[in-house]
Design an enzyme around this catalytic site. Sequence first.
Site, PDB file in Angstrom:
ATOM      1  N   ARG A  75     -10.038  17.973   8.085  1.00 34.71           N
ATOM      2  CA  ARG A  75     -10.103  16.998   9.171  1.00 34.71           C
ATOM      3  C   ARG A  75      -8.733  16.893   9.832  1.00 34.71           C
ATOM      4  O   ARG A  75      -7.708  17.107   9.178  1.00 34.71           O
ATOM      5  CB  ARG A  75     -10.532  15.633   8.630  1.00 34.71           C
ATOM      6  CG  ARG A  75     -11.916  15.618   8.020  1.00 34.71           C
ATOM      7  CD  ARG A  75     -12.206  14.300   7.329  1.00 34.71           C
ATOM      8  NE  ARG A  75     -11.238  14.036   6.271  1.00 34.71           N
ATOM      9  CZ  ARG A  75     -11.275  12.965   5.477  1.00 34.71           C
ATOM     10  NH1 ARG A  75     -12.220  12.060   5.631  1.00 34.71           N
ATOM     11  NH2 ARG A  75     -10.370  12.799   4.533  1.00 34.71           N
ATOM     12  N   TYR A 125      -2.553  -0.025  10.261  1.00 35.51           N
ATOM     13  CA  TYR A 125      -2.705  -0.706   8.972  1.00 35.51           C
ATOM     14  C   TYR A 125      -1.458  -0.527   8.107  1.00 35.51           C
ATOM     15  O   TYR A 125      -0.895  -1.498   7.582  1.00 35.51           O
ATOM     16  CB  TYR A 125      -3.929  -0.184   8.226  1.00 35.51           C
ATOM     17  CG  TYR A 125      -3.923  -0.534   6.761  1.00 35.51           C
ATOM     18  CD1 TYR A 125      -4.151  -1.846   6.342  1.00 35.51           C
ATOM     19  CD2 TYR A 125      -3.657   0.438   5.790  1.00 35.51           C
ATOM     20  CE1 TYR A 125      -4.116  -2.180   5.000  1.00 35.51           C
ATOM     21  CE2 TYR A 125      -3.628   0.107   4.451  1.00 35.51           C
ATOM     22  CZ  TYR A 125      -3.861  -1.193   4.057  1.00 35.51           C
ATOM     23  OH  TYR A 125      -3.813  -1.525   2.724  1.00 35.51           O
ATOM     24  N   SER A 147       0.825  -1.204   0.000  1.00 36.42           N
ATOM     25  CA  SER A 147       0.000   0.000   0.000  1.00 36.42           C
ATOM     26  C   SER A 147       0.860   1.256   0.000  1.00 36.42           C
ATOM     27  O   SER A 147       1.911   1.311   0.647  1.00 36.42           O
ATOM     28  CB  SER A 147      -0.896   0.008   1.247  1.00 36.42           C
ATOM     29  OG  SER A 147      -1.519   1.257   1.416  1.00 36.42           O
ATOM     30  N   LYS A 171       1.578  -3.316   6.663  1.00 35.14           N
ATOM     31  CA  LYS A 171       2.043  -3.501   5.286  1.00 35.14           C
ATOM     32  C   LYS A 171       3.560  -3.358   5.193  1.00 35.14           C
ATOM     33  O   LYS A 171       4.236  -4.139   4.520  1.00 35.14           O
ATOM     34  CB  LYS A 171       1.354  -2.482   4.365  1.00 35.14           C
ATOM     35  CG  LYS A 171      -0.110  -2.763   4.120  1.00 35.14           C
ATOM     36  CD  LYS A 171      -0.321  -4.082   3.386  1.00 35.14           C
ATOM     37  CE  LYS A 171      -1.757  -4.320   3.003  1.00 35.14           C
ATOM     38  NZ  LYS A 171      -1.954  -5.611   2.303  1.00 35.14           N
TER      39      LYS A 171
END
Length: 359
Positions: free
Chosen positions: A293, A143, A120, A147
Amino acid sequence: MTKTVLITGGSGYIGSTIAHILVTHGFKVVIIDSLDKGYILNSPESACFYNGRISEKALYECIRCEIGKIDVTIHCASYISVPESEVDPVKYITNNVSEFVELLENLPIIDCKRLIFSSSASIYGNKQGALKETSAIAPQSTYAETKWLCEQIGGLAAEQGPLRIINLRYFNPIGTHPDGYCGPGDLNSGSLLNELTKAILSRTPFRITGTDYDTRDGSGIRDYVDVTDLAMAHAKACNLFDTLIDERAALDGPHRTRAINLGSGDGVTVKELIAAAEKALGRKIRTKKAPRRPGDVAGSYADASLAKDLLQWQASTPLETSILRHIDWWQRHRHQQPAPTPISLSSSRPDSVSTSHQP
């Protein structure tokens, strides 16, 4: 000679698309999937399907007896939600990392020495601009850490044995198989296109979170690659595997792994994504501005030149086409996502194994 390819997670969104593309291009496909997240009906009917976790040694022994040698394994089985990985990091470490180690231990059973790992672009962290394979690694989530850990573990394993690994670093997969065989499984994943899709289907305004970034129109930028294009890159990697690794060995010494970015090679801003969706749908989409955000950055995109040079691959599906397929998929499936299909088990095989697609 026909190559036999094992796909772990071959009933999931990306894995099933890869399976269909490989079958179309003459590969023999074998699938291992626990059906925890995937759906067996997503997989090609011609694929040999084994129900279970990739840590189960019995699956590989059964494959060895029934199928024989596996030429290439494509490892797609993974949990992929960034928010969930922060809430339950142990779950992600167990599934994504520990099970990957088990996969490495089981590959010799099926005499497989070639592994393509679904990595990723999240491992690069919150960088901006075009990212090369040599860009600094800085994972910002559990996550992403899993990877990167798998890439490192795979590299160590390859240095000590016959295994060779290609790490394909995905940017943002979108769209569905053009024939509608399979598509994404979670409309609530939080991805930008899923949020846009929900706004379109509910005819509510889409929130553009951040309009003051240092980009060409002030909105954040991402790199979207159609999942079918992504699958084609895997087909090319299977065919060119030995050449790719040999070139790396000649350049960099004893290394037996290679990383390749898979993206469009060009960024798309949020406003450009909305404009593409409007063009595809033939109507305006209501939007409203919202603050950035926490943790959001302007964004990045792939420098995909290595994929073009080594795989003779580049993304080719128009953005409008990918968006339209994505929206159409959810329009048809959002209220009828099927439960995982029960599997009929043969009494002559271990309880976790099946080669049948029949419920």
